[in-house]
Structure formats: structure tokens, C-alpha cells
Write a protein that holds these residues in place. Structure first.
Motif, mmCIF file in Angstrom:
data_model
loop_
_atom_site.group_PDB
_atom_site.id
_atom_site.type_symbol
_atom_site.label_atom_id
_atom_site.label_comp_id
_atom_site.label_asym_id
_atom_site.label_seq_id
_atom_site.Cartn_x
_atom_site.Cartn_y
_atom_site.Cartn_z
ATOM 1 N N ARG A 3 0.844 -1.203 0.000
ATOM 2 C CA ARG A 3 0.000 0.000 0.000
ATOM 3 C C ARG A 3 0.875 1.248 0.000
ATOM 4 O O ARG A 3 0.657 2.184 -0.751
ATOM 5 C CB ARG A 3 -0.904 -0.042 1.236
ATOM 6 C CG ARG A 3 -1.935 1.045 1.309
ATOM 7 C CD ARG A 3 -2.753 0.915 2.581
ATOM 8 N NE ARG A 3 -1.984 1.284 3.737
ATOM 9 C CZ ARG A 3 -1.977 2.519 4.263
ATOM 10 N NH1 ARG A 3 -2.714 3.443 3.746
ATOM 11 N NH2 ARG A 3 -1.235 2.788 5.300
ATOM 12 N N LYS A 4 1.895 1.241 0.841
ATOM 13 C CA LYS A 4 2.822 2.381 0.935
ATOM 14 C C LYS A 4 3.561 2.576 -0.393
ATOM 15 O O LYS A 4 3.752 3.699 -0.848
ATOM 16 C CB LYS A 4 3.817 2.124 2.074
ATOM 17 C CG LYS A 4 4.677 3.294 2.410
ATOM 18 C CD LYS A 4 3.951 4.206 3.336
ATOM 19 C CE LYS A 4 4.901 5.206 3.926
ATOM 20 N NZ LYS A 4 4.213 6.415 4.314
ATOM 21 N N GLY A 5 3.966 1.466 -1.018
ATOM 22 C CA GLY A 5 4.654 1.536 -2.300
ATOM 23 C C GLY A 5 3.774 2.138 -3.387
ATOM 24 O O GLY A 5 4.241 2.931 -4.212
ATOM 25 N N ILE A 6 2.495 1.778 -3.382
ATOM 26 C CA ILE A 6 1.552 2.339 -4.348
ATOM 27 C C ILE A 6 1.388 3.836 -4.119
ATOM 28 O O ILE A 6 1.405 4.633 -5.056
ATOM 29 C CB ILE A 6 0.201 1.603 -4.287
ATOM 30 C CG1 ILE A 6 0.368 0.185 -4.856
ATOM 31 C CG2 ILE A 6 -0.890 2.370 -5.032
ATOM 32 C CD1 ILE A 6 -0.826 -0.729 -4.659
ATOM 33 N N THR A 11 2.401 9.214 -5.979
ATOM 34 C CA THR A 11 2.922 10.544 -5.653
ATOM 35 C C THR A 11 3.913 10.989 -6.726
ATOM 36 O O THR A 11 3.862 12.139 -7.185
ATOM 37 C CB THR A 11 3.584 10.540 -4.263
ATOM 38 O OG1 THR A 11 2.582 10.231 -3.276
ATOM 39 C CG2 THR A 11 4.217 11.892 -3.934
ATOM 40 N N GLU A 12 4.793 10.083 -7.153
ATOM 41 C CA GLU A 12 5.758 10.405 -8.209
ATOM 42 C C GLU A 12 5.059 10.729 -9.531
ATOM 43 O O GLU A 12 5.483 11.625 -10.254
ATOM 44 C CB GLU A 12 6.722 9.232 -8.419
ATOM 45 C CG GLU A 12 7.722 9.057 -7.325
ATOM 46 C CD GLU A 12 8.603 7.830 -7.536
ATOM 47 O OE1 GLU A 12 8.770 7.396 -8.699
ATOM 48 O OE2 GLU A 12 9.121 7.301 -6.534
ATOM 49 N N GLU A 24 -0.929 22.268 -5.367
ATOM 50 C CA GLU A 24 -0.098 21.586 -4.371
ATOM 51 C C GLU A 24 -0.638 20.169 -4.188
ATOM 52 O O GLU A 24 -1.838 19.983 -4.031
ATOM 53 C CB GLU A 24 -0.173 22.331 -3.036
ATOM 54 C CG GLU A 24 0.501 21.609 -1.897
ATOM 55 C CD GLU A 24 0.151 22.180 -0.520
ATOM 56 O OE1 GLU A 24 0.669 21.623 0.463
ATOM 57 O OE2 GLU A 24 -0.626 23.141 -0.430
ATOM 58 N N LEU A 25 0.238 19.187 -4.224
ATOM 59 C CA LEU A 25 -0.149 17.817 -3.906
ATOM 60 C C LEU A 25 -0.094 17.688 -2.390
ATOM 61 O O LEU A 25 0.982 17.720 -1.800
ATOM 62 C CB LEU A 25 0.777 16.800 -4.574
ATOM 63 C CG LEU A 25 0.456 15.332 -4.301
ATOM 64 C CD1 LEU A 25 -0.922 14.961 -4.844
ATOM 65 C CD2 LEU A 25 1.524 14.438 -4.914
#
Length: 154
Positions: A3-6, A11-12, A24-25
Motif C-alpha cells: 500500500r505504501k509503495g503504491i 505521488t511520483e 499543491e499535492l
């Protein structure tokens, strides 16, 4: 992929799109609610985000995610404003909202309390600092804090 990797991958992908539109993200969340997965992208800009802003970002991110297909399970994509009571997560959030009233929720009670309210003094050395009603500063180690959110009073 975790989940964190996704969330990091999205985000990238989202950052250049959001920056190109001068937004702003604020945050990216990939969470499961019931049997469904949701990919939530929160954006902001001075003066606030409109539905049209959300649609533009949603379409551009959706095109890339459809092409690259980095998320194995099905999900719903949502792009929205973080709202007035947005959680403060990044160091820049603590700078931006310095002087405003915030609520700090901690994981474990401090002196029998888990929720504290006060004026945001800042963020320094991995500590969140607020000024309580008695004008005393209180510091919280970042890893001991569950959430910091603006308090909006009408």
C-alpha cells in the motif's frame, strides 16, 4: 506492491501533473473500505480547488495509470480538496499553518489525555510545538503523534 509503495509511486506520477497546473499535492492515500479499494489524491491551491481542477488532474493521472497499470487490484480514483480541517503531514504544512489553531492527537495518553488543542508554534527537530491556552508551549515527538489537524471555528 505494498500500500505504501503504491502511494509513493502515485505521488511520483501525480507531482509533475499537479505542479504543471500550479497546484499543491497535499496527500495520496490508497485504502480499503469494505471490499473496495480507493486511491485518493488531495490537491490544493491558494483560494481553493474547484471541481474543474479536480477533473483535470483526475483525467491526466487516470490516463497515466491506465497506460502503466501499476496497481494490480481494481480501485476507485478520487481527486479532491483536502478540506478546511485538513491533516497536517509535511514539514511545509506546519510552516504554512503556523499561528493557527490545531488539534494534536497522540497514540498514547499524556497525563491522561490523547487530544490537545493550541496555536501551532511550529515544527523543529522532529517535534510539533503548540501553545496551549495557558500560554505554555507543549512539544510532541512526531512519531508519537497520530494526527495533527486544523481546528475550524465558525
Amino acid at each position: 506492491m505494498s500500500r505504501k509503495g503504491i502511494e509513493e509511486l502515485v505521488t511520483e506520477i501525480a507531482n509533475p501533473i499537479v505542479n504543471r497546473h500550479s497546484f499543491e499535492l497535499v496527500d495520496v492515500e490508497f485504502i480499503k473500505e469494505g471490499s473496495s479499494w480507493y486511491l485518493r489524491i488531495y490537491i490544493d491551491k491558494p483560494g481553493g480547488i474547484t471541481i474543474d481542477d479536480c477533473q483535470i488532474v483526475s483525467e491526466e493521472i487516470s490516463d497515466i495509470l491506465d497506460k502503466e497499470d501499476p496497481i494490480p487490484q481494481s480501485y476507485f480514483l478520487e481527486v479532491s480538496s483536502p478540506g478546511l480541517d485538513r491533516p497536517l503531514k509535511k514539514e511545509s504544512d506546519f510552516e504554512k499553518f503556523k499561528g493557527e489553531l490545531v488539534e494534536v492527537k497522540v497514540f498514547k495518553p499524556i497525563e491522561g489525555k490523547k487530544i490537545f488543542e493550541g496555536e501551532l508554534v511550529g515544527y523543529k527537530d522532529n517535534k510539533i510545538v503548540i501553545k496551549k491556552n495557558d500560554n505554555e508551549n507543549m512539544e510532541f515527538e512526531r512519531d508519537k503523534v497520530a494526527m495533527v489537524r486544523r481546528v475550524i471555528k465558525f
